[in-house]
Motif scaffolding. Structure first.
Motif, short mmCIF file in Angstrom:
data_model
loop_
_atom_site.label_atom_id
_atom_site.label_comp_id
_atom_site.label_asym_id
_atom_site.label_seq_id
_atom_site.Cartn_x
_atom_site.Cartn_y
_atom_site.Cartn_z
N PRO A 208 2.71 20.94 -12.28
CA PRO A 208 2.07 19.61 -12.21
C PRO A 208 2.76 18.59 -13.12
N LEU A 209 3.18 19.02 -14.31
CA LEU A 209 3.84 18.09 -15.23
C LEU A 209 5.17 17.62 -14.68
N SER A 210 5.98 18.55 -14.14
CA SER A 210 7.28 18.18 -13.58
C SER A 210 7.12 17.27 -12.36
N ALA A 211 6.19 17.62 -11.47
CA ALA A 211 5.96 16.80 -10.28
C ALA A 211 5.54 15.39 -10.68
N LYS A 212 4.68 15.28 -11.68
CA LYS A 212 4.21 13.98 -12.12
C LYS A 212 5.36 13.16 -12.70
N LYS A 213 6.20 13.80 -13.52
CA LYS A 213 7.33 13.10 -14.13
C LYS A 213 8.31 12.60 -13.07
N ILE A 214 8.62 13.46 -12.09
CA ILE A 214 9.59 13.10 -11.06
C ILE A 214 9.06 11.95 -10.20
N LEU A 215 7.80 12.04 -9.81
CA LEU A 215 7.22 10.97 -8.99
C LEU A 215 7.14 9.66 -9.77
N THR A 216 6.92 9.75 -11.07
CA THR A 216 6.91 8.55 -11.91
C THR A 216 8.29 7.89 -11.89
N GLN A 217 9.34 8.71 -11.97
CA GLN A 217 10.70 8.17 -11.93
C GLN A 217 11.04 7.62 -10.55
N PHE A 218 10.61 8.29 -9.51
CA PHE A 218 10.86 7.78 -8.15
C PHE A 218 10.20 6.41 -7.98
N SER A 219 9.00 6.28 -8.51
CA SER A 219 8.29 5.00 -8.41
C SER A 219 9.01 3.91 -9.19
N ALA A 220 9.48 4.25 -10.38
CA ALA A 220 10.23 3.27 -11.19
C ALA A 220 11.51 2.84 -10.48
N CYS A 221 12.18 3.80 -9.86
CA CYS A 221 13.40 3.51 -9.11
C CYS A 221 13.10 2.55 -7.95
N CYS A 222 12.04 2.82 -7.22
CA CYS A 222 11.71 1.99 -6.07
C CYS A 222 11.18 0.61 -6.50
N ASN A 223 10.50 0.54 -7.63
CA ASN A 223 10.10 -0.77 -8.14
C ASN A 223 11.32 -1.63 -8.43
N TRP A 224 12.34 -0.99 -9.03
CA TRP A 224 13.60 -1.70 -9.28
C TRP A 224 14.24 -2.14 -7.97
N ALA A 225 14.21 -1.26 -6.97
CA ALA A 225 14.83 -1.59 -5.68
C ALA A 225 14.11 -2.74 -4.99
N VAL A 226 12.78 -2.79 -5.15
CA VAL A 226 12.01 -3.91 -4.58
C VAL A 226 12.42 -5.21 -5.26
N LYS A 227 12.49 -5.20 -6.59
CA LYS A 227 12.88 -6.40 -7.34
C LYS A 227 14.31 -6.81 -7.03
N SER A 228 15.15 -5.83 -6.68
CA SER A 228 16.55 -6.11 -6.35
C SER A 228 16.73 -6.47 -4.88
N GLN A 229 15.60 -6.54 -4.15
CA GLN A 229 15.60 -6.91 -2.73
C GLN A 229 16.40 -5.91 -1.89
N LEU A 230 16.34 -4.64 -2.28
CA LEU A 230 16.99 -3.59 -1.49
C LEU A 230 16.01 -2.95 -0.52
N ILE A 231 14.73 -2.92 -0.90
CA ILE A 231 13.66 -2.43 -0.02
C ILE A 231 12.47 -3.36 -0.17
N GLU A 232 11.54 -3.29 0.77
CA GLU A 232 10.39 -4.20 0.73
C GLU A 232 9.22 -3.61 -0.05
N ASP A 233 9.01 -2.30 0.06
CA ASP A 233 7.83 -1.68 -0.53
C ASP A 233 8.21 -0.42 -1.31
N ASN A 234 7.35 -0.06 -2.26
CA ASN A 234 7.51 1.16 -3.03
C ASN A 234 6.57 2.22 -2.49
N PRO A 235 7.08 3.19 -1.72
CA PRO A 235 6.20 4.19 -1.10
C PRO A 235 5.65 5.21 -2.09
N PHE A 236 6.21 5.26 -3.33
CA PHE A 236 5.75 6.22 -4.33
C PHE A 236 4.75 5.63 -5.31
#
Length: 360
Positions: free
Chosen positions: A150-178
C-alpha cells in the motif's frame, strides 16, 4: 531549423527532416538518425531537448540502449503541435511524460533522489507495468494495488499525479487521470521504515554486539554496529562521520551529513534527513568506543567508520550480508532490519538510566 554542424561524439543534435524533429548522434562507430515524430514547434523542441539529454547521459554512463527502443516515443498517436493539445483520449504515453518530467525536475533533485526514487518509478513504468498509456490510468492503479505494498502504490500514484499535473500546466495533456487516486489508498500504520517500530530488547542488543565482535568474517563492523545501538543515529549518518565531527575532548558529536546512493554510486551529502545538523552528547561508553578505534595522528577528514578499502560503507550491502548473517545466527533473537538499532535506542532511553544519561 536545427544546426547542420556535425555533432561531436556523445552529442545529440536536433534537426528537422520531412517537417519532423529528428535526433542525430554517433555511437559505436555508427551514425544514428532517430525521428521523434513531432512537428517542429516550441513545445516539441523542449521534449526533443529532454530526450537528447537523456541519450547523452546514457552514453556518458555506459547505459546506452543500442536497440534505441528506450528513446522512441511509445505512442505515435501523440503529435504535439502549436494548435493541438493532446488529451487523455489521445493515448498519451506515461513513459514519455515521466522522462520529460524527470528532466524538468533534474536540477532541483538530489543525486540520491534521482538514482533511487525516480529511477525506481522509471523501471516500474518501463519494465513492470502491463499498460503505459494515460487512458489506462485505472488499470495502472489496480495493477499497482495488486502488485505493490500500500505504501509503495500510494507513493507511485502520487508521483504519477505530480507528473501529470506538470504535463497539464505544460499544455501537453488536458487532464490528470491520476488526480486524487493516491488519497484513496490507506497505508497500514508502521508500513514505513521510520515508523515500523520493532525494537530489540537490551539483552538482544548486547548479544548482537557481542556476536559481531566474535564473528570471523564480520567483526570489522562490530564498532559500527555498537555505535548505531548506543547513539540511535541513522545508518547513513553513522557511515558519513569524519573525525572532524567528533570533539577532541570526546564530549560531543556533530551529525551534519549522510552517505546516500547517487547515480555515480555512494555520495556524501551535507545535511540530514529532517534537519541540517544535530549535536549529540558523548557518554563514557561511547567515548571509550571512539577512543578504541581512533587511529594515531588521525586527520580530520578521515572516516570514522571506513570500509575495509577505506571508502564509504555501503549500508545496503552490509545490511543484506553481515547484519542478516549475524542476527539470524542467534538463537532466540528474531531477525529485524538494521534500522531497528535506531528504534532500540529510542525505546531504551525511556526505560534505562544507562542510556538515558546520553540525553542529559
Amino acid at each position: 531549423m536545427g544546426s547542420q554542424r556535425k555533432a561531436s561524439k556523445g552529442t545529440v543534435q536536433i534537426k528537422t527532416s520531412n517537417d519532423r524533429l529528428q535526433l542525430v548522434f554517433s555511437f559505436g562507430g555508427k551514425r544514428h538518425y532517430l525521428s521523434t515524430g513531432f512537428p517542429d514547434t516550441k513545445a516539441n523542441r523542449k521534449l526533443a531537448e529532454m530526450k537528447a539529454r537523456q541519450i547523452e547521459l546514457d552514453i556518458l554512463c555506459d547505459n546506452f540502449d543500442v536497440s534505441l527502443g528506450k528513446y522512441k516515443s511509445q505512442s505515435e498517436q501523440v503529435l504535439f503541435t502549436a494548435s493541438f493539445t493532446p488529451s487523455v483520449e489521445s493515448y498519451a504515453s506515461l513513459a514519455d511524460l515521466w522522462d520529460s518530467y524527470t528532466e524538468y525536475k533534474r536540477s532541483s533533485l538530489s543525486p540520491s533522489t534521482l538514482a533511487k526514487d525516480y529511477h525506481k518509478i522509471y523501471r516500474c513504468i518501463n519494465v513492470h507495468l502491463p499498460v503505459k498509456t494515460l487512458d489506462k490510468a485505472i488499470a495502472i492503479r489496480d495493477w499497482l494495488i495488486a502488485n505493490k505494498s500500500p505504501l509503495s502504490a500510494k507513493k507511485i500514484l502520487t508521483q504519477f499525479s505530480a507528473c501529470c499535473n506538470w504535463a497539464v500546466k505544460s499544455q501537453l495533456i488536458e487532464d490528470n487521470p491520476f488526480e486524487d487516486m493516491a488519497s484513496d489508498i490507506k497505508v497500514p500504520k508502521g508500513d514505513a521504515e521510520e515508523t515500523d517500530i520493532n525494537a530489540f530488547s537490551l539483552e538482544e542488543r548486547d548479544r548482537i554486539i557481542e556476536a559481531f565482535k566474535k564473528n570471523r568474517y564480520y567483526k570489522y563492523y562490530a564498532p559500527l554496529i555498537e555505535f548505531l545501538f548506543i547513539t540511535g543515529c541513522r545508518p547513513s549518518e553513522a557511515v558519513a562521520l569524519q573525525w572532524k565531527h567528533i570533539a577532541s575532548d570526546f564530549t560531543i558529536i556533530r551529525f551534519e551529513q549522510a552517505v546516500v546512493v547517487s547515480q555515480s554510486g555512494l555520495t556524501c551529502k551535507p545535511g540530514l534527513k529532517t534537519q541540517k545538523k544535530r549535536i549529540f552528547p558523548i557518554n563514557n561508553r561511547l567515548a571509550g568506543l571512539l577512543k578504541s578505534i581512533q587511529p594515531i595522528d588521525v586527520l580530520g577528514e578521515a572516516k570514522v567508520f571506513p570500509s575495509p578499502e577505506g571508502k564509504w560503507i555501503d549500508m545496503h550491502n552490509l545490511s543484506g550480508r553481515a547484519w542478516k548473517t549475524v542476527v539470524e545466527s542467534l538463537d532466540g533473537v528474531e531477525y529485524k532490519k538494521l534500522y531497528q538499532t535506531r528504534h532500540t535506542f529510542i525505546g531504551l532511553t525511556h526505560c534505562t538510566k544507562e542510556l538515558y544519561c546520553v540525553l542529559t
